[in-house]
Design an enzyme around this catalytic site. Structure first.
Site, short mmCIF file in Angstrom:
data_model
loop_
_atom_site.label_atom_id
_atom_site.label_comp_id
_atom_site.label_asym_id
_atom_site.label_seq_id
_atom_site.Cartn_x
_atom_site.Cartn_y
_atom_site.Cartn_z
N TYR A 85 109.68 -35.94 51.82
CA TYR A 85 108.68 -35.09 51.16
C TYR A 85 108.46 -33.82 51.96
CZ TYR A 85 104.63 -33.53 48.60
OH TYR A 85 103.79 -32.78 47.83
N PHE A 137 111.60 -6.81 32.95
CA PHE A 137 112.28 -8.05 32.62
C PHE A 137 111.22 -8.98 32.03
CE2 PHE A 137 114.05 -12.28 33.16
CZ PHE A 137 115.17 -12.11 32.37
N ASP A 228 113.62 -7.78 43.17
CA ASP A 228 114.14 -8.92 42.41
C ASP A 228 115.61 -9.03 42.79
OD1 ASP A 228 115.31 -10.62 40.58
OD2 ASP A 228 114.02 -10.00 38.92
N LYS A 271 121.50 -17.59 39.37
CA LYS A 271 122.52 -16.58 39.02
C LYS A 271 123.47 -16.41 40.21
CE LYS A 271 119.08 -15.67 35.98
NZ LYS A 271 117.84 -16.46 35.91
N ARG A 395 118.74 -9.22 22.98
CA ARG A 395 118.03 -8.46 24.00
C ARG A 395 117.58 -7.14 23.38
NH1 ARG A 395 116.53 -11.59 28.39
NH2 ARG A 395 115.52 -12.23 26.49
#
Ligand code: P61
Length: 470
Positions: A85, A137, A228, A271, A395
């Protein structure tokens, strides 16, 4: 060589062929359903490719997020998961990989990118503050708005024009940023939100020159600059290729130099980092980190696992190393470009130059007969699926959602359908099949009638919205 001599793909495009720096050791069979079944599936999915079952899809280009093939080393790493944990060994391996390659001091893992976006937005935005960024985004802006921030787009104008071939269409326009700071005052700017590459602009890169200018500008005004880093590796490739002085530097060196211009970063490791799940948030400021480390236990999990299993963190640590290798990045972007070259040969309208992770078809140019209220990009995604079982993603106006204040639709200049290439998953032959399907849909473009939205969820509507044909 006569015209009738068979040519390799490299010869057809006037270059030597490249090849992937790996070979395949495990395969997953694809399913192919007939046209009548596809028609039925599309109706059941409300003409939304997010609502299709993956078994109804032939070649899945919905996203490059969490869809990568992991390496044998990553799978071996999964077996060494330390599922304690607290204080898992895999956490420390991940921390070391992030410190080494991205350079930030303090790190928390998160279950994926939006977990990190949530945390940074909650700790760094005060209600009413502005957040200038290089194009919105979906999840990033939503978390900024939910924290009380107001997103302002400060990307260069070229980013909004699919035909503009500028090399760094992800750059921040300094004049736009200066105007926001002058009008609102530096104290009312939460931070500058810099994405590299810029997903919604077509996977377009930010130059190192722009990052350095931003560093200087933000330093002068006492404003933080957060990155980002979701596709930073791909961004580094474009810097290496296009920016004077970087041809001799490695992807890893360029990525690190870029991060050094910023105060922290959030990451969807699904990604660049070649994993199926995972993300992180990292900053250099200890006081800010203390707040993040405290908040992560509320929303994600203890600060040494952040919603992930130990094995996931190990796969991510190894994936970070693999993602920074020059050969890997070259072949990853090479495959996207290969598809782009095929489509360009047929004069298919798309965002130029081709970006890092996807081909973005220009749905406005496909369907000049449709207004944005008839959802051209959603229509194109539906038509592609119907033609061949290829799954793409809207998009455009559906993704852009509604204005948080007025409630009206955002009408983005870009109305695009994204063919997103997963990493290390499909072959060149798959790309040929995709190109032929796009061509067939382009040839039939005059018949398209558009869609109407019949169900619209409140947040991130594109995921679950439903449509009917007009
Ligand atoms: C994608 F349709 N991207 O491109 P999470 N930043 C950036 C991303 O590209 C990103 C996240 C943060 C996805 C998945 C997705 O509107 C959509 O790990 C530059 O997905 O939480 C994700 O990272 C968020 C698809 C997300 C969408 C939002 O396919």
């Amino acid at each position: 060589m006569s015209n009738s001599t068979p040519q390799t793909m490299g010869q057809q495009f006037g270059r030597r062929s490249w090849a992937e720096p790996w070979k395949i050791k495990m395969v997953e069979p694809l399913t192919m359903v007939g046209r009548a079944e596809r028609q039925k599936a599309l109706v059941e999915a409300g003409y939304n490719t997010f609502l299709l079952r993956s078994e109804e899809v032939y070649i899945d280009l919905l996203t490059d997020s969490g869809t990568s093939a992991m390496s044998d080393r990553q799978w071996a790493g999964m077996m060494t998961g330390d599922e304690a944990y607290a204080g898992s060994r895999n956490y420390y391996n991940l921390e070391a990989a992030i410190r080494n390659h991205y350079g930030y001091r303090y790190i928390v893992p998160t279950h994926q990118g939006r977990g990190a976006e949530h945390l940074i937005s909650q700790v760094a935005i005060r209600r009413g503050q502005y957040v200038p960024g290089n194009m919105y985004f979906t999840t990033t802006r939503l978390h900024q708005e939910l924290a009380g921030g107001v997103f302002v787009d400060v990307i260069v104008d070229a980013a909004h024009d699919p035909a503009d071939r500028s090399p760094f269409k992800g750059d921040v326009d300094l004049a736009k940023l200066e105007r926001v700071v002058r009008e609102q005052g530096a104290a009312n700017i939460a931070y500058v939100s810099l994405a590299a590459t810029v997903n919604m602009a077509g996977g377009q890169p930010v130059s190192m020159g722009n990052a350095k200018t931003l560093r200087e500008f933000c330093g002068r005004h006492g404003i933080r600059l957060f990155l980002d880093a979701t596709r930073l590796v791909e961004n580094a490739f474009f810097i290496q290729e296009r920016e004077p002085g970087y041809a001799g530097k490695s992807i890893a060196q360029i990525a690190r130099e870029f991060c050094d211009c910023t105060d922290g970063a959030w990451m969807s490791a699904k990604k660049d980092s070649l994993v199926n799940i995972g993300g992180w948030l990292a900053v250099n400021d200890w006081t800010l980190f203390e707040e993040i480390r405290n908040l992560v236990v509320v929303y994600e999990g203890l600060h040494t696992y952040g919603g992930l299993a130990g094995r996931d963190m190990e796969a991510m640590a190894i994936g970070i190393e693999e993602s920074m290798q020059d050969d890997h990045v070259r072949s990853r972007i090479g495959q996207v470009r290969y598809l782009g070259e095929l489509l360009e040969d047929w004069d298919i309208p798309m965002v130029q130059p081709v970006g890092g992770h996807a081909i973005f078809l220009d749905a406005r140019a496909f369907y000049p007969q449709l207004t944005q209220d008839q959802y051209p990009a959603q229509t194109l995604a539906a038509e592609l699926y119907l033609d061949s079982g290829i799954r793409s993603m809207e998009r455009g106006v559906v993704s852009a959602g509604r204005d948080a204040v007025t409630g009206g639709h955002h009408y983005p200049k870009l109305e695009l359908t994204r063919l997103t290439i997963p990493r290390r998953v499909y072959t060149q032959a798959h790309m040929d099949v995709v190109a032929e399907s796009v061509k067939a849909v382009y040839d039939g473009r005059a018949a398209a009638r558009g869609l109407k939205m019949v169900y619209e969820p409140r947040y991130l509507r594109f995921f679950q919205a439903r449509f009917e044909p007009l």
